[in-house]
Design a protein around this motif. Structure first.
Motif, PDB file in Angstrom:
ATOM      1  N   SER A   8     -10.876  32.979 -12.479  1.00 43.07           N
ATOM      2  CA  SER A   8     -10.553  31.976 -13.508  1.00 43.07           C
ATOM      3  C   SER A   8      -9.224  31.308 -13.180  1.00 43.07           C
ATOM      4  N   ILE A   9      -8.264  32.112 -12.731  1.00 50.77           N
ATOM      5  CA  ILE A   9      -6.958  31.552 -12.354  1.00 50.77           C
ATOM      6  C   ILE A   9      -7.164  30.539 -11.221  1.00 50.77           C
ATOM      7  N   ALA A  10      -8.021  30.925 -10.259  1.00 51.84           N
ATOM      8  CA  ALA A  10      -8.252  30.049  -9.106  1.00 51.84           C
ATOM      9  C   ALA A  10      -8.784  28.691  -9.534  1.00 51.84           C
ATOM     10  N   ARG A  11      -9.624  28.696 -10.591  1.00 54.45           N
ATOM     11  CA  ARG A  11     -10.267  27.437 -10.989  1.00 54.45           C
ATOM     12  C   ARG A  11      -9.427  26.660 -11.988  1.00 54.45           C
ATOM     13  N   SER A  12      -8.300  27.237 -12.440  1.00 50.47           N
ATOM     14  CA  SER A  12      -7.492  26.559 -13.453  1.00 50.47           C
ATOM     15  C   SER A  12      -6.706  25.397 -12.830  1.00 50.47           C
ATOM     16  N   GLU A  13      -7.054  24.188 -13.255  1.00 52.71           N
ATOM     17  CA  GLU A  13      -6.366  22.984 -12.753  1.00 52.71           C
ATOM     18  C   GLU A  13      -4.900  23.012 -13.171  1.00 52.71           C
ATOM     19  N   HIS A  14      -4.649  23.609 -14.350  1.00 53.19           N
ATOM     20  CA  HIS A  14      -3.293  23.666 -14.895  1.00 53.19           C
ATOM     21  C   HIS A  14      -2.381  24.481 -13.962  1.00 53.19           C
ATOM     22  N   ILE A  15      -2.871  25.671 -13.602  1.00 54.16           N
ATOM     23  CA  ILE A  15      -2.058  26.545 -12.734  1.00 54.16           C
ATOM     24  C   ILE A  15      -1.898  25.897 -11.354  1.00 54.16           C
ATOM     25  N   LYS A  16      -2.986  25.287 -10.891  1.00 53.31           N
ATOM     26  CA  LYS A  16      -2.931  24.656  -9.570  1.00 53.31           C
ATOM     27  C   LYS A  16      -1.894  23.527  -9.534  1.00 53.31           C
ATOM     28  N   SER A  17      -1.895  22.684 -10.564  1.00 49.31           N
ATOM     29  CA  SER A  17      -0.948  21.560 -10.503  1.00 49.31           C
ATOM     30  C   SER A  17       0.489  22.064 -10.724  1.00 49.31           C
ATOM     31  N   TYR A  18       0.641  23.129 -11.523  1.00 48.87           N
ATOM     32  CA  TYR A  18       1.979  23.714 -11.691  1.00 48.87           C
ATOM     33  C   TYR A  18       2.497  24.210 -10.330  1.00 48.87           C
ATOM     34  N   LEU A  19       1.597  24.901  -9.617  1.00 45.92           N
ATOM     35  CA  LEU A  19       1.970  25.447  -8.312  1.00 45.92           C
ATOM     36  C   LEU A  19       2.353  24.318  -7.343  1.00 45.92           C
ATOM     37  N   GLN A  20       1.520  23.271  -7.335  1.00 48.05           N
ATOM     38  CA  GLN A  20       1.777  22.169  -6.395  1.00 48.05           C
ATOM     39  C   GLN A  20       3.097  21.463  -6.680  1.00 48.05           C
ATOM     40  N   GLN A  21       3.495  21.482  -7.969  1.00 47.69           N
ATOM     41  CA  GLN A  21       4.736  20.777  -8.313  1.00 47.69           C
ATOM     42  C   GLN A  21       5.987  21.660  -8.178  1.00 47.69           C
ATOM     43  N   SER A  22       5.749  22.953  -8.007  1.00 46.91           N
ATOM     44  CA  SER A  22       6.897  23.860  -7.962  1.00 46.91           C
ATOM     45  C   SER A  22       7.435  23.985  -6.529  1.00 46.91           C
ATOM     46  N   GLU A  24       9.812  25.783  -5.497  1.00 46.53           N
ATOM     47  CA  GLU A  24      10.163  27.169  -5.110  1.00 46.53           C
ATOM     48  C   GLU A  24       8.902  27.995  -4.858  1.00 46.53           C
ATOM     49  N   LEU A  25       7.944  27.876  -5.804  1.00 47.81           N
ATOM     50  CA  LEU A  25       6.772  28.757  -5.758  1.00 47.81           C
ATOM     51  C   LEU A  25       5.792  28.386  -4.631  1.00 47.81           C
ATOM     52  N   TYR A  26       5.581  27.078  -4.432  1.00 57.28           N
ATOM     53  CA  TYR A  26       4.546  26.617  -3.493  1.00 57.28           C
ATOM     54  C   TYR A  26       4.700  27.251  -2.097  1.00 57.28           C
ATOM     55  N   PRO A  27       5.902  27.144  -1.485  1.00 59.47           N
ATOM     56  CA  PRO A  27       6.003  27.733  -0.134  1.00 59.47           C
ATOM     57  C   PRO A  27       5.840  29.250  -0.130  1.00 59.47           C
ATOM     58  N   LEU A  28       6.243  29.903  -1.221  1.00 53.38           N
ATOM     59  CA  LEU A  28       6.111  31.369  -1.280  1.00 53.38           C
ATOM     60  C   LEU A  28       4.642  31.786  -1.317  1.00 53.38           C
ATOM     61  N   VAL A  29       3.865  31.101  -2.172  1.00 54.97           N
ATOM     62  CA  VAL A  29       2.450  31.464  -2.290  1.00 54.97           C
ATOM     63  C   VAL A  29       1.704  31.064  -1.001  1.00 54.97           C
ATOM     64  N   LEU A  30       2.106  29.926  -0.416  1.00 46.94           N
ATOM     65  CA  LEU A  30       1.494  29.517   0.856  1.00 46.94           C
ATOM     66  C   LEU A  30       1.760  30.574   1.930  1.00 46.94           C
ATOM     67  N   GLN A  31       2.976  31.108   1.900  1.00 45.23           N
ATOM     68  CA  GLN A  31       3.336  32.172   2.844  1.00 45.23           C
ATOM     69  C   GLN A  31       2.370  33.358   2.714  1.00 45.23           C
ATOM     70  N   ALA A  32       2.086  33.725   1.447  1.00 42.81           N
ATOM     71  CA  ALA A  32       1.155  34.840   1.197  1.00 42.81           C
ATOM     72  C   ALA A  32      -0.257  34.469   1.659  1.00 42.81           C
ATOM     73  N   ALA A  33      -0.622  33.208   1.423  1.00 42.98           N
ATOM     74  CA  ALA A  33      -1.982  32.777   1.789  1.00 42.98           C
ATOM     75  C   ALA A  33      -2.188  32.828   3.291  1.00 42.98           C
ATOM     76  N   LYS A  34      -1.089  32.669   4.049  1.00 40.43           N
ATOM     77  CA  LYS A  34      -1.236  32.585   5.516  1.00 40.43           C
ATOM     78  C   LYS A  34      -1.725  33.885   6.148  1.00 40.43           C
ATOM     79  N   ARG A  35      -1.801  34.944   5.360  1.00 41.17           N
ATOM     80  CA  ARG A  35      -2.449  36.153   5.839  1.00 41.17           C
ATOM     81  C   ARG A  35      -3.952  35.902   6.035  1.00 41.17           C
TER      82      ARG A  35
END
Ligand code: FAD
Length: 304
Positions: A8-22, A24-35
């Motif tokens: 559900s979190i994955a499909r939430s447009e709200h969380i996604k756009s918050y992440l894209q605009q942040s 600080e958070l965006y590069p950190l989560v991208l770092q985790a995704a790179k696994r």
């Protein structure tokens, strides 16, 4: 429940756009995704593909995306796949491209989807590249199989994924073996009602083995796509896996030790690589199917 929450979190447009605009958070989560993903660009995918091929792996490449509702976006996704095939061909990566039909039109129009798939298959054929169609939620299975069957009649370089967890897959597989395309057997990633699918269990593992057995006995092109060590061992005990039409395939970043073993044993070991801006959805899928990964993701973000 944790898995459902993460999806559900994955499909939430709200969380996604918050992440894209942040910032600080965006590069950190991208770092985790790179696994689990190669990066955001096609070039990232191609670079990792070359590296893996150099190490002796076969590869599949996917431009991440699913459930696209706009015709224009589906067209753009198809164009990106065409470009990917073109660049793989130019780099002599005569391997596999993998895609969800809902990325190239399934939610818009089945005819458009078919036309897109055929265009990709045609281009891929000229480079000896295979196009593997992924399997999605059970509500889409009929449409996906129909489109696949139409395409594979003309393009034997198109293959299909089949989910062992769906009860219907026994019958579907039986029919699919009348077509030349490669069959990739997966357990199934989607939450389905219990009258439609078998949950993770010994029963599911037995079903997985039964399907593999069916394809093996027919000498049909097969991808054994699982990270389940004991399943692979059981298949190894019954069959020689070092055969040209059989491969073991795993997702990038998941059980790389197991895939390396397969390679070292002389099997075709295919690594499934993904790239794209929609990595957030892909990351949530990987966390949802194995919540222990949450700890790894947090460690990747904040350090051990
Ligand atoms: P599981 O029983 O889920 O896991 C077995 C073991 O594998 C676990 O105990 C753990 O050790 C390891 N493992 C599994 N997942 C993870 C993880 N995320 N992180 C770390 N360890 C893990 N699903 C579809 O529905 N449609 C598709 O088209 C599709 N295509 C796929 C293509 C490939 C190449 C692969 C490998 C998978 C694909 N999947 C697809 C996903 C698949 O359905 C499963 O959800 C996924 O592979 C996990 O199931 P498993 O077979 O590894 O077995």
């Amino acid at each position: 429940q944790a898995a459902q929450a993460l999806k559900s979190i994955a499909r939430s447009e709200h969380i996604k756009s918050y992440l894209q605009q942040s910032e600080e958070l965006y590069p950190l989560v991208l770092q985790a995704a790179k696994r689990f993903i190669t990066g955001e660009s096609r070039q990232d995918g191609i670079t990792v593909a070359k590296e893996m091929i150099r190490k002796g792996y076969a590869v599949s490449l996917e431009y991440i995306g699913e459930n696209i509702k706009g015709a224009g976006e589906c067209h753009e996704a198809k164009e990106e796949f065409l470009q990917l095939i073109e660049e793989m061909g130019a780099a002599s990566i005569n391997q596999t491209v993998s895609l969800d039909l809902s990325h190239i039109g399934l939610l818009v129009d089945t005819e458009i989807t078919y036309t897109h798939l055929v265009e990709l298959a045609e281009k891929a054929k000229s480079y000896n590249i295979t196009v593997m169609v992924s399997m999605e939620e059970s509500s889409k299975t009929d449409d996906i199989l129909d489109i696949y069957k139409r395409a594979v009649r003309h393009y034997s370089n198109v293959g299909i994924s089949i989910q062992a967890h769906l009860y219907r897959s026994v019958q579907d597989l039986h029919e699919l073996m009348n077509y030349p395309g490669k069959i990739r057997i997966v357990k199934g990633a989607y939450q389905e009602p219990c009258n439609v699918a078998i949950p993770r269990s010994k029963e599911l593992n037995d079903r997985y083995l039964q399907l593999v057995e069916q394809v093996m006995e027919a000498n049909h092109p097969l991808s054994i796509a699982t990270h389940d060590e004991s399943l692979i061992q059981q298949i190894e005990q019954r069959h020689c896996l070092a055969r040209s039409h059989v491969e073991v395939e795993m997702l990038y970043g998941i059980r790389p030790d197991l895939l390396k073993n397969a390679k070292d044993n002389g099997y075709t070991a295919r690594m499934y690589l993904t790239y794209g801006q929609e990595w957030y959805l892909y990351l949530c899928h990987r966390l949802a199917e194995y919540p222990e990964n949450l700890y790894l993701a947090l460690t990747d973000m904040i350090g051990p």
